[in-house]
Design a protein around this motif. Sequence first.
Motif, short mmCIF file in Angstrom:
data_model
loop_
_atom_site.label_atom_id
_atom_site.label_comp_id
_atom_site.label_asym_id
_atom_site.label_seq_id
_atom_site.Cartn_x
_atom_site.Cartn_y
_atom_site.Cartn_z
N ALA A 1 7.44 41.57 -64.74
CA ALA A 1 6.23 41.05 -64.09
C ALA A 1 5.65 42.11 -63.17
O ALA A 1 6.30 43.12 -62.87
N THR A 2 4.43 41.86 -62.71
CA THR A 2 3.82 42.64 -61.63
C THR A 2 3.75 41.75 -60.40
O THR A 2 3.37 40.57 -60.50
N ILE A 3 4.12 42.31 -59.26
CA ILE A 3 4.25 41.53 -58.03
C ILE A 3 3.28 42.03 -56.97
O ILE A 3 3.20 43.23 -56.70
N SER A 4 2.56 41.11 -56.34
CA SER A 4 1.74 41.43 -55.16
C SER A 4 2.23 40.56 -54.01
O SER A 4 2.12 39.33 -54.06
N PRO A 5 2.81 41.17 -52.97
CA PRO A 5 3.35 40.38 -51.85
C PRO A 5 2.25 39.66 -51.06
O PRO A 5 1.07 40.02 -51.11
N ALA A 6 2.67 38.68 -50.31
CA ALA A 6 1.75 37.83 -49.56
C ALA A 6 0.80 38.60 -48.64
O ALA A 6 -0.38 38.23 -48.53
N PRO A 7 1.24 39.68 -47.95
CA PRO A 7 0.30 40.37 -47.05
C PRO A 7 -0.89 41.00 -47.76
O PRO A 7 -1.88 41.33 -47.11
N ASP A 8 -0.79 41.17 -49.09
CA ASP A 8 -1.86 41.84 -49.83
C ASP A 8 -2.86 40.88 -50.45
O ASP A 8 -3.93 41.31 -50.92
N THR A 9 -2.56 39.60 -50.52
CA THR A 9 -3.34 38.68 -51.34
C THR A 9 -4.27 37.81 -50.51
O THR A 9 -4.03 37.53 -49.33
N ARG A 10 -5.31 37.35 -51.16
CA ARG A 10 -6.35 36.57 -50.48
C ARG A 10 -5.81 35.27 -49.92
O ARG A 10 -6.19 34.84 -48.82
N ASP A 11 -4.91 34.60 -50.65
CA ASP A 11 -4.43 33.29 -50.20
C ASP A 11 -3.11 33.37 -49.43
O ASP A 11 -2.55 32.34 -49.05
N HIS B 1 7.41 46.98 -45.52
CA HIS B 1 7.27 46.03 -46.62
C HIS B 1 6.51 44.77 -46.22
O HIS B 1 5.78 44.20 -47.04
N GLY B 2 6.65 44.33 -44.99
CA GLY B 2 6.03 43.09 -44.57
C GLY B 2 4.58 43.23 -44.14
O GLY B 2 3.94 42.23 -43.78
N GLU B 3 4.03 44.46 -44.15
CA GLU B 3 2.64 44.69 -43.75
C GLU B 3 1.75 44.84 -44.98
O GLU B 3 2.22 45.11 -46.08
N PRO B 4 0.43 44.66 -44.81
CA PRO B 4 -0.48 44.87 -45.93
C PRO B 4 -0.32 46.26 -46.52
O PRO B 4 -0.05 47.23 -45.80
N GLY B 5 -0.47 46.36 -47.84
CA GLY B 5 -0.23 47.63 -48.50
C GLY B 5 -1.33 48.04 -49.45
O GLY B 5 -2.31 47.32 -49.66
N LEU B 6 -1.15 49.22 -50.01
CA LEU B 6 -2.03 49.77 -51.04
C LEU B 6 -1.32 49.60 -52.38
O LEU B 6 -0.20 50.09 -52.55
N GLU B 7 -1.96 48.92 -53.31
CA GLU B 7 -1.36 48.70 -54.62
C GLU B 7 -1.98 49.67 -55.63
O GLU B 7 -3.21 49.76 -55.76
N ILE B 8 -1.11 50.39 -56.33
CA ILE B 8 -1.52 51.45 -57.25
C ILE B 8 -1.13 51.05 -58.66
O ILE B 8 0.06 50.89 -58.97
N PHE B 9 -2.12 50.88 -59.52
CA PHE B 9 -1.90 50.51 -60.91
C PHE B 9 -2.11 51.75 -61.78
O PHE B 9 -3.17 52.38 -61.72
N LYS C 1 -8.13 48.04 -51.22
CA LYS C 1 -6.70 48.34 -51.08
C LYS C 1 -6.02 48.44 -52.45
O LYS C 1 -4.82 48.16 -52.58
N VAL C 2 -6.79 48.86 -53.44
CA VAL C 2 -6.27 48.98 -54.81
C VAL C 2 -6.74 50.31 -55.38
O VAL C 2 -7.87 50.74 -55.14
N LEU C 3 -5.86 50.96 -56.13
CA LEU C 3 -6.23 52.15 -56.89
C LEU C 3 -5.83 51.97 -58.35
O LEU C 3 -4.77 51.38 -58.65
N PHE C 4 -6.68 52.45 -59.25
CA PHE C 4 -6.37 52.49 -60.67
C PHE C 4 -6.30 53.95 -61.08
O PHE C 4 -7.30 54.67 -60.95
N VAL C 5 -5.15 54.38 -61.55
CA VAL C 5 -4.87 55.79 -61.77
C VAL C 5 -4.43 56.00 -63.21
O VAL C 5 -3.58 55.26 -63.72
N GLU C 6 -4.97 57.03 -63.84
CA GLU C 6 -4.57 57.33 -65.21
C GLU C 6 -3.29 58.17 -65.23
O GLU C 6 -3.18 59.17 -64.52
N GLN C 7 -2.35 57.75 -66.06
CA GLN C 7 -1.15 58.54 -66.27
C GLN C 7 -1.49 59.79 -67.09
O GLN C 7 -2.40 59.77 -67.94
#
Length: 416
Positions: free
Chosen positions: A102-112, A174-182, A213-219
């Motif tokens: 799965a892909t996980i987004s922790p609570a500090p990063d999400t709208r709800d 880990h418990g603070e808002p983060g940058l998610e890199i896909f 707070k999101v990046l989309f990066v090409e491998q």
Amino acid sequence: MTLVEINFDGLVGPSHNYAGLSLGNLAATAHAGEVSYPKAAALQGLAKMRGNMEMGLAQGFFLPLPRPNRRFLDQIAADVQTDHALIAAAWSASSMWTANAATISPAPDTRDGRCHLTAANLVTMAHRFQEWPDTARQLRLAFADEHYFAVHAIVPACFGDEGAANHMRMCLSHGEPGLEIFVYGKPGGRFPARQHEQASRIVARSHGLDPDKVLFVEQNPDAIAAGAFHNDVVAVANERVLFTHELAFADPEGTYAAIREKLPEAEIVVVPASSVSLAEAIRTYLFNAQLLTLPTGEMALIIPTEAHESPAVRTWLDAMLAGNGPIRRVIPVDVKQSMANGGGPACLRLRVVADPDRVDSRFLLTPSTAEMIAAVVEQWWPAQIDPAALGSAALEQDVVRARLRLLEALNLAELA
């Protein structure tokens, strides 16, 4: 609510075998047809879990999926005499690599303010595409409290999604808002690009992430062609640190600049190709490591023994440790059975930032649970499997019985 990182490792299942089903995974195809050792494999993985737990880290686990997958065999109407690859797919123990669960987004990063989990569809490979219904069952059971968790359906199968193996998160803690890199790949090379850009974007939208707070990066296509079938074969992140090979990304300098713009405190540790070649990094799985923050605040890199035994890798790691960088410890672990099938320490785990008290405790490892699992594995897991035996009634009886004994021991009969 106390948020910590919990690593959920996949317990290697009793049908662990080397059928060589994964195109682009050089280790898996190189060992195709060899005899595997499921009991040893499960105990190696359990030893890694125990080692992390003994260092004071929160540790969870997921159970092997039902194998052989009778539902899948019925759907494909496979002939045991002629459809050898399809039969092998139904026996695959590849769900042990929970980085693809799965892909996980922790609570500090999400709208709800909930932790969001999207089961990966794994559509590129038949032996993995069959996993998601049973994986989703475990996710919904382990993370059942809808006040704190949201478990999503898979991304539509026209978009390939391979889960957290192509997703990194950077933050101050880990418990603070983060940058998610896909990280995604583009098709057309020597091997299939398994993570589609649109799949990553769908997950980000479904999880309610802040676009800033999101990046989309090409491998790097060269990395895929060299055998880096997932991003976690060439890069790993933890809190403010990105540990990466020089050739991991299509635009490395642009990627580093974008990370630093969104997270100025980021520390990027780059291993140059002149020190460790891309081929050696992939062969040894240097980057398919667990980069962890220990209770002391130090960062440790959990690497396979294959990396530790490589002269080029060892020389670079020794120089790194002699410096003043953010990674202060390197800990080798023996996961040779998993490595021979193409999965290192990072493949075996799914990182979830959550309050352990909100997770179903049956999926959290304790010393007594570890002892119980080890006893079941010792008694019931097959000592070895020749891929030629896949499909036999005798082996099926042994594999099914072994898994049921484990479910009984862990009081998880609802997964039978």
